[in-house]
Design a protein around this motif. Structure first.
Motif, PDB file in Angstrom:
ATOM      1  N   ILE A  45       0.821  -1.209   0.000  1.00 10.68           N
ATOM      2  CA  ILE A  45       0.000   0.000   0.000  1.00 10.68           C
ATOM      3  C   ILE A  45       0.853   1.256   0.000  1.00 10.68           C
ATOM      4  O   ILE A  45       0.577   2.212  -0.745  1.00 10.68           O
ATOM      5  N   GLU A  46       1.898   1.280   0.813  1.00  9.95           N
ATOM      6  CA  GLU A  46       2.740   2.477   0.877  1.00  9.95           C
ATOM      7  C   GLU A  46       3.426   2.759  -0.463  1.00  9.95           C
ATOM      8  O   GLU A  46       3.523   3.915  -0.890  1.00  9.95           O
ATOM      9  N   LYS A  47       3.889   1.715  -1.125  1.00  6.98           N
ATOM     10  CA  LYS A  47       4.502   1.895  -2.447  1.00  6.98           C
ATOM     11  C   LYS A  47       3.484   2.441  -3.447  1.00  6.98           C
ATOM     12  O   LYS A  47       3.813   3.312  -4.272  1.00  6.98           O
ATOM     13  N   ARG A  48       2.267   1.924  -3.376  1.00  3.79           N
ATOM     14  CA  ARG A  48       1.217   2.413  -4.278  1.00  3.79           C
ATOM     15  C   ARG A  48       0.978   3.907  -4.059  1.00  3.79           C
ATOM     16  O   ARG A  48       0.906   4.681  -5.023  1.00  3.79           O
ATOM     17  N   ASN A  49       0.861   4.291  -2.803  1.00  7.38           N
ATOM     18  CA  ASN A  49       0.587   5.699  -2.518  1.00  7.38           C
ATOM     19  C   ASN A  49       1.737   6.604  -2.941  1.00  7.38           C
ATOM     20  O   ASN A  49       1.516   7.727  -3.419  1.00  7.38           O
ATOM     21  N   GLU A  50       2.966   6.136  -2.776  1.00  3.43           N
ATOM     22  CA  GLU A  50       4.105   6.939  -3.209  1.00  3.43           C
ATOM     23  C   GLU A  50       4.097   7.130  -4.722  1.00  3.43           C
ATOM     24  O   GLU A  50       4.443   8.205  -5.227  1.00  3.43           O
ATOM     25  N   LEU A  51       3.719   6.111  -5.456  1.00  5.35           N
ATOM     26  CA  LEU A  51       3.617   6.243  -6.909  1.00  5.35           C
ATOM     27  C   LEU A  51       2.546   7.265  -7.291  1.00  5.35           C
ATOM     28  O   LEU A  51       2.752   8.095  -8.187  1.00  5.35           O
ATOM     29  N   LEU A  52       1.406   7.202  -6.613  1.00  6.70           N
ATOM     30  CA  LEU A  52       0.340   8.154  -6.931  1.00  6.70           C
ATOM     31  C   LEU A  52       0.764   9.587  -6.653  1.00  6.70           C
ATOM     32  O   LEU A  52       0.406  10.508  -7.399  1.00  6.70           O
ATOM     33  N   LYS A  53       1.534   9.778  -5.600  1.00  7.44           N
ATOM     34  CA  LYS A  53       1.997  11.129  -5.275  1.00  7.44           C
ATOM     35  C   LYS A  53       2.917  11.694  -6.360  1.00  7.44           C
ATOM     36  O   LYS A  53       3.074  12.913  -6.466  1.00  7.44           O
ATOM     37  N   GLN A  54       3.498  10.820  -7.187  1.00  8.14           N
ATOM     38  CA  GLN A  54       4.346  11.281  -8.291  1.00  8.14           C
ATOM     39  C   GLN A  54       3.537  11.947  -9.400  1.00  8.14           C
ATOM     40  O   GLN A  54       4.066  12.776 -10.142  1.00  8.14           O
ATOM     41  N   ILE A  55       2.270  11.564  -9.531  1.00  2.00           N
ATOM     42  CA  ILE A  55       1.486  12.094 -10.655  1.00  2.00           C
ATOM     43  C   ILE A  55       0.299  12.941 -10.234  1.00  2.00           C
ATOM     44  O   ILE A  55      -0.117  13.826 -10.992  1.00  2.00           O
ATOM     45  N   LEU A  56      -0.282  12.702  -9.058  1.00  2.00           N
ATOM     46  CA  LEU A  56      -1.460  13.469  -8.662  1.00  2.00           C
ATOM     47  C   LEU A  56      -1.073  14.889  -8.272  1.00  2.00           C
ATOM     48  O   LEU A  56      -0.009  15.138  -7.719  1.00  2.00           O
ATOM     49  N   GLY A  57      -1.980  15.824  -8.550  1.00  2.00           N
ATOM     50  CA  GLY A  57      -1.701  17.217  -8.249  1.00  2.00           C
ATOM     51  C   GLY A  57      -1.555  17.475  -6.767  1.00  2.00           C
ATOM     52  O   GLY A  57      -0.658  18.210  -6.339  1.00  2.00           O
ATOM     53  N   LYS A  58      -2.437  16.876  -5.957  1.00  2.00           N
ATOM     54  CA  LYS A  58      -2.390  17.060  -4.510  1.00  2.00           C
ATOM     55  C   LYS A  58      -3.189  15.948  -3.851  1.00  2.00           C
ATOM     56  O   LYS A  58      -4.207  15.512  -4.374  1.00  2.00           O
ATOM     57  N   THR A  59      -2.721  15.509  -2.690  1.00  2.00           N
ATOM     58  CA  THR A  59      -3.461  14.521  -1.906  1.00  2.00           C
ATOM     59  C   THR A  59      -3.531  14.980  -0.460  1.00  2.00           C
ATOM     60  O   THR A  59      -2.730  15.816  -0.019  1.00  2.00           O
ATOM     61  N   GLY A  60      -4.482  14.409   0.284  1.00  2.00           N
ATOM     62  CA  GLY A  60      -4.496  14.602   1.718  1.00  2.00           C
ATOM     63  C   GLY A  60      -3.486  13.675   2.370  1.00  2.00           C
ATOM     64  O   GLY A  60      -2.782  12.914   1.693  1.00  2.00           O
ATOM     65  N   GLU A  61      -3.432  13.717   3.678  1.00  2.00           N
ATOM     66  CA  GLU A  61      -2.544  12.824   4.419  1.00  2.00           C
ATOM     67  C   GLU A  61      -2.975  11.371   4.263  1.00  2.00           C
ATOM     68  O   GLU A  61      -2.148  10.461   4.209  1.00  2.00           O
ATOM     69  N   THR A  62      -4.287  11.159   4.222  1.00  2.00           N
ATOM     70  CA  THR A  62      -4.833   9.802   4.144  1.00  2.00           C
ATOM     71  C   THR A  62      -5.681   9.657   2.893  1.00  2.00           C
ATOM     72  O   THR A  62      -6.626  10.430   2.683  1.00  2.00           O
ATOM     73  N   PHE A  63      -5.332   8.687   2.053  1.00  2.00           N
ATOM     74  CA  PHE A  63      -6.150   8.363   0.876  1.00  2.00           C
ATOM     75  C   PHE A  63      -5.905   6.906   0.511  1.00  2.00           C
ATOM     76  O   PHE A  63      -4.863   6.329   0.851  1.00  2.00           O
ATOM     77  N   PHE A  64      -6.862   6.305  -0.170  1.00  2.00           N
ATOM     78  CA  PHE A  64      -6.748   4.894  -0.536  1.00  2.00           C
ATOM     79  C   PHE A  64      -7.468   4.689  -1.861  1.00  2.00           C
ATOM     80  O   PHE A  64      -8.678   4.894  -1.961  1.00  2.00           O
TER      81      PHE A  64
END
Length: 200
Positions: A45-64
């Motif tokens: 899960i952590e690897k997935r979220n780190e990948l998403l942070k590379q492309i998404l404009g902005k995220t909150g602290e918690t997302f799934f």
């Protein structure tokens, strides 16, 4: 005056050509990142979220976001706190798509912030145009719903499964159908739905 690039036109809400080299490269980059995201093991899960942070404009602290997930660019997507989407979330984010806090999406939800011209002579020239989508706080969108370009959904609203949202939906309502329309308001009476359950 400097001529605008197709990407600048897209972001400004003007007609643009989606197959320009810059936009094609942006989409290819997002696809490469999402290929990795969608093929990681479920526990990563952590690897997935780190990948998403590379492309998404902005995220909150918690997302799934449950894989598989698809988007065009990623950088036009803003997630609020405690965002959750189920399987097969598809986003054509050619314009800004903004989610408030505590948004829940069922499986197979699609958001299309882009459209093609009505007349075929413009379509064959590869023109597109895009308008923002805004989804408020505490919104629940049921499985299989489609949200079209230029739409806003108000706080606390529920969009029923399979609905096709073509116009703005106000806050604090249950809305269903194709085209999606407000069915009724959500009131304090709805708090009693699970009053018989033991929450301890």
């Amino acid at each position: 005056m400097k001529k605008q690039s197709e990407k600048e036109k897209m972001l400004a809400g003007k007609p643009y050509k989606g197959m320009s080299e810059e936009l094609l490269n942006d989409r290819q980059y997002a696809k490469e990142v999402l290929f990795d995201f969608n093929t990681l093991r479920p526990r990563e899960i952590e690897k997935r979220n780190e990948l998403l942070k590379q492309i998404l404009g902005k995220t909150g602290e918690t997302f799934f976001i449950e894989p598989p997930f698809r988007c065009d660019y990623g950088y036009n997507i803003t997630l609020g706190e405690n965002f959750y989407s189920n399987y097969n979330f598809t986003v054509l984010d050619c314009a800004p798509i903004t989610f408030g806090d505590h948004v829940l999406l069922g499986p197979n939800v699609s958001i299309y912030a882009v459209n093609h011209p009505t007349h075929h002579e413009l379509r064959v020239q590869e023109y597109e145009y895009a308008l923002p989508v805004t989804i408020g706080n505490n919104v629940w969108i049921g499985g299989g719903a489609i949200i079209n370009m230029g739409v806003s959904i108000g706080d606390n609203t529920i969009i029923g499964s399979g609905s096709v949202v073509t116009k703005d939906i106000p806050a604090n309502v249950i809305a269903v159908g194709n085209p999606c329309r407000a069915l009724r308001e959500i009131t304090d009476k709805d708090k009693k739905q699970f009053a018989h359950l033991d929450y301890n």
